[in-house]
Structures are given as C-alpha cells and as structure tokens.
Design a protein around this motif. Structure first.
Motif, PDB file in Angstrom:
ATOM      1  N   CYS A  28      30.134   9.135  25.198  1.00 45.63           N
ATOM      2  CA  CYS A  28      30.342   8.222  25.988  1.00 45.63           C
ATOM      3  C   CYS A  28      30.007   8.982  27.343  1.00 45.63           C
ATOM      4  N   SER A  29      30.845  10.001  27.793  1.00 50.84           N
ATOM      5  CA  SER A  29      30.782  10.864  28.565  1.00 50.84           C
ATOM      6  C   SER A  29      28.511  11.389  28.826  1.00 50.84           C
ATOM      7  N   PHE A  30      28.477  12.432  27.849  1.00 51.10           N
ATOM      8  CA  PHE A  30      26.657  12.419  27.645  1.00 51.10           C
ATOM      9  C   PHE A  30      25.969  10.779  27.883  1.00 51.10           C
ATOM     10  N   GLY A  31      26.031  10.021  27.873  1.00 51.51           N
ATOM     11  CA  GLY A  31      25.041   8.390  28.090  1.00 51.51           C
ATOM     12  C   GLY A  31      25.692   8.342  29.382  1.00 51.51           C
ATOM     13  N   LEU A  32      27.468   8.099  30.259  1.00 53.47           N
ATOM     14  CA  LEU A  32      27.419   8.641  31.370  1.00 53.47           C
ATOM     15  C   LEU A  32      26.419   9.631  32.268  1.00 53.47           C
ATOM     16  N   SER A  33      25.971  10.426  31.658  1.00 49.95           N
ATOM     17  CA  SER A  33      25.776  11.814  32.672  1.00 49.95           C
ATOM     18  C   SER A  33      24.271  11.518  33.376  1.00 49.95           C
ATOM     19  N   PHE A  34      23.753  10.186  32.272  1.00 47.71           N
ATOM     20  CA  PHE A  34      22.818   9.676  33.274  1.00 47.71           C
ATOM     21  C   PHE A  34      22.035   8.757  33.837  1.00 47.71           C
ATOM     22  N   THR A  35      23.778   8.372  34.503  1.00 51.05           N
ATOM     23  CA  THR A  35      24.091   6.998  34.637  1.00 51.05           C
ATOM     24  C   THR A  35      24.369   7.295  36.119  1.00 51.05           C
ATOM     25  N   GLU A  36      24.626   5.982  37.291  1.00 52.39           N
ATOM     26  CA  GLU A  36      25.341   6.146  38.808  1.00 52.39           C
ATOM     27  C   GLU A  36      26.713   5.272  38.325  1.00 52.39           C
ATOM     28  N   TRP A  37      27.751   5.186  38.782  1.00 60.51           N
ATOM     29  CA  TRP A  37      28.771   4.641  38.455  1.00 60.51           C
ATOM     30  C   TRP A  37      30.390   5.421  39.466  1.00 60.51           C
ATOM     31  N   ASP A  38      30.589   4.410  39.899  1.00 60.30           N
ATOM     32  CA  ASP A  38      31.970   5.059  40.987  1.00 60.30           C
ATOM     33  C   ASP A  38      32.664   4.296  40.570  1.00 60.30           C
ATOM     34  N   LEU A  39      33.519   4.462  39.341  1.00 58.71           N
ATOM     35  CA  LEU A  39      34.579   3.575  38.442  1.00 58.71           C
ATOM     36  C   LEU A  39      33.988   2.155  38.684  1.00 58.71           C
ATOM     37  N   GLY A 252      28.232   9.707  37.163  1.00 54.66           N
ATOM     38  CA  GLY A 252      27.372  10.382  36.300  1.00 54.66           C
ATOM     39  C   GLY A 252      27.634  11.668  37.309  1.00 54.66           C
ATOM     40  N   LYS A 253      27.614  12.379  38.021  1.00 57.82           N
ATOM     41  CA  LYS A 253      26.742  13.869  37.980  1.00 57.82           C
ATOM     42  C   LYS A 253      28.127  14.026  37.498  1.00 57.82           C
ATOM     43  N   SER A 254      29.613  13.955  37.679  1.00 58.57           N
ATOM     44  CA  SER A 254      29.860  14.649  37.010  1.00 58.57           C
ATOM     45  C   SER A 254      30.522  15.347  35.432  1.00 58.57           C
ATOM     46  N   CYS A 255      29.916  14.236  34.916  1.00 59.46           N
ATOM     47  CA  CYS A 255      29.233  14.188  33.313  1.00 59.46           C
ATOM     48  C   CYS A 255      28.093  14.754  33.247  1.00 59.46           C
ATOM     49  N   ALA A 256      27.538  15.038  34.362  1.00 58.73           N
ATOM     50  CA  ALA A 256      26.230  16.352  33.956  1.00 58.73           C
ATOM     51  C   ALA A 256      26.343  17.936  34.009  1.00 58.73           C
ATOM     52  N   LEU A 257      27.294  17.906  35.123  1.00 58.18           N
ATOM     53  CA  LEU A 257      28.234  19.046  35.546  1.00 58.18           C
ATOM     54  C   LEU A 257      28.938  19.469  34.323  1.00 58.18           C
ATOM     55  N   ALA A 258      29.713  17.940  32.974  1.00 61.89           N
ATOM     56  CA  ALA A 258      30.366  18.782  32.779  1.00 61.89           C
ATOM     57  C   ALA A 258      29.078  19.169  31.345  1.00 61.89           C
ATOM     58  N   TYR A 259      28.125  18.612  31.021  1.00 53.03           N
ATOM     59  CA  TYR A 259      27.600  19.112  29.691  1.00 53.03           C
ATOM     60  C   TYR A 259      26.682  20.133  30.267  1.00 53.03           C
ATOM     61  N   ILE A 260      26.390  20.816  31.526  1.00 53.31           N
ATOM     62  CA  ILE A 260      26.171  21.692  32.004  1.00 53.31           C
ATOM     63  C   ILE A 260      27.010  23.052  31.851  1.00 53.31           C
ATOM     64  N   LEU A 261      28.185  22.787  31.845  1.00 54.47           N
ATOM     65  CA  LEU A 261      28.969  23.811  31.457  1.00 54.47           C
ATOM     66  C   LEU A 261      29.411  24.494  30.104  1.00 54.47           C
ATOM     67  N   PHE A 262      28.961  22.576  29.033  1.00 53.38           N
ATOM     68  CA  PHE A 262      29.107  23.021  27.763  1.00 53.38           C
ATOM     69  C   PHE A 262      27.761  23.846  26.977  1.00 53.38           C
ATOM     70  N   ILE A 263      25.934  23.228  28.323  1.00 55.21           N
ATOM     71  CA  ILE A 263      25.695  24.644  27.566  1.00 55.21           C
ATOM     72  C   ILE A 263      25.564  25.433  27.721  1.00 55.21           C
TER      73      ILE A 263
END
Length: 285
Positions: A28-39, A252-263
C-alpha cells in the motif's frame, strides 16, 4: 503431516499479523508513493512526481548527509567499543556477570525515557554535563554539537546488546586454539588479531549489519531530544518521513522518502554481504 498442521495452527496468528500489519502496508505504501493524498481528500495518481519533488528539495541532501553521518558514526563506535568490552569480559574478569547486567540495562530501557533523561543531562541551564565541566554550552541547540550528542546517546544505548552478541561469538570459539597460541608464545595482541578477530567475523558482520540498519531508522531519540533541529542539523530521513506524513499531511511524499531509505539500506546491506562473501572466498582452504 499431522504435526505440520499442528505447527501451522500455532504459527497462524503470527502469519496473519505479519500479513495484515507488514505485507499489506508495504504494498500500500509503495502504491501511495505515486499518489497525492492528504489523508482527507481523494487519492490522486501523480506518477513519479513525489520522487522528483523529494530529490529537488533544498534540504534533502542535508538530511541524507545527516543520516549517513549519524548511521556510520553510531555503527562504528557501537561495534568497536562493545568488541573491546567483550574482549575484556571474556578474560573471566572478576564481576563480569555484574558488568554484563549494567551494560545491558540501557538497551532494555525505552528510548523515550533515555531521550528525556539525557535531554535533562545536556540541558544548557540545569544539565549535569555543564555543571560537571563548568561550561555553558548549548549542547542540543548548537548545530555543531547536537549531532555528536545524539551519536553518543545512541552508542551508549546499544553497547550492552552488542556486548552480549560478541560474548556469544566468543563462546563459539574453540578454547584449545588459545591454549595452543599461548604455548607457541603468542602475545595477547597476536592472539586477538590472528585467532579471535578472524573467527569473530560472522558475529561482527551480524552486529554491524543490525546496528547499521537500526541507525538508519533512528526516530525516537531525535523526536524527543532535538526535533530535527537546530536548523535541520539533526534531521534524518525517518524523522522527515514522519513530518511529511503527520505535520505536512503529504502522505505520497512521505512514502516516496520511505522507499528511498529502503533502497539506501538495501544497497548498503548488499555491499556488506558481498564484501563478507568475498572475504570468506579468499580464505586459504
């Protein structure tokens, strides 16, 4: 077959929990990294825009450097110091069991409690450090001092756990090797570098890997002690993930940063594994 079914029955709650709270959130977080969402509003697909935005943030590279400085420094000291302490305790030092307990207490103490206590100790007005050394330094409010303080506290917390791991590694070494080295006239330094350290490589690799991963994921100490300040001097990737998600409401930006850390962690782990494998392959048969 019946035993397999019984075993599966007992581990089923753990498997369900892992699937619900780990596997599903990963996708889910990987999918959200390609989206814009404010909860609150509707989720909007924006492709790679979040990743582009993260890399173009002026503070991103400072955060990345802070993360590496913290992780590398903490890993180095939290491996070297416990190794030295474990080597001393392994000599059957009197009261070794008591020392093991003392060293291990910080690790089982909640990180938030440790952060609060050390925050008081380094307080510029009532802190014990300034009183002890008769200084007036703003330890946690100085851009040059805040990060070293966090590294010190993190190393202090990790020492006990890593000492126990190294002592476990020492216990797997055949003691006859030390007796043979002693008979051959080898000194303490020669014994350590030629026998102990090479045989401790699997333990050292494990301790280094676990410490590095946990250091890259630091959050609680920074959240309580510095909140990423002063002037982002202690801001790291995980703390930025939290801020993007729960302060700026940019999931979305939070999830993107999380996957950058994962990499980043994946690449470092792979490099470490390949180096360990190459060192094993170069051993004489």
């Amino acid at each position: 077959m019946e035993k397999d079914k019984i075993g599966l029955f007992f581990i089923l709650p753990a498997l369900i929990g892992t699937f619900i709270f780990i596997i599903i959130p990963i996708f889910c977080s990987f999918g959200l990294s390609f989206t814009e969402w404010d909860l609150l509003n509707e989720i909007k697909f924006i492709g790679l825009d979040n990743y582009k935005a993260v890399f173009t943030e002026p503070v991103f590279f400072q955060i990345l450097i802070n993360t590496f400085v913290y992780a590398v420094s903490t890993t180095f000291f939290a491996v070297v110091i416990p190794l030295i302490i474990a080597s001393i305790l392994n000599t059957k030092l009197r009261g070794a069991e008591w020392f093991k307990t003392i060293y291990f207490i910080p690790f089982i103490t909640p990180a938030v409690v440790i952060a609060i206590v050390w925050g008081w100790i380094f307080d510029p007005n009532i802190g014990g450090v300034n009183m002890l050394f008769k200084t007036h330094l703003n330890w946690l409010f100085d851009t040059h001092l805040a990060m070293p303080v966090l590294i010190f506290v993190s190393v202090w917390k990790l020492i006990g756990y890593n000492v126990v791991l190294f002592l476990t590694g020492f216990s797997t070494i055949n003691q006859n090797l030390f007796e043979a080295a002693k008979i051959d006239g080898a000194g303490a330094n020669q014994t350590f570098w030629n026998i102990t350290f090479p045989l401790l490589k699997p333990t050292t690799y494990f301790v280094t890997l676990v410490t590095a991963i946990s250091s890259f994921q630091v959050f609680d100490l920074i959240y309580v002690m510095t909140e990423g300040g002063p002037k982002d001097a202690t801001n790291v990737i995980v703390y930025s993930i939290y801020k993007y998600a729960f302060e700026y409401f940019d999931v979305g930006k939070s999830c993107a940063l999380a996957y950058i850390l994962f990499i980043v962690i994946f690449i470092l782990t792979l490099i470490n594994h390949l180096q360990a494998g190459s060192s094993e392959s170069t051993k004489p048969s």
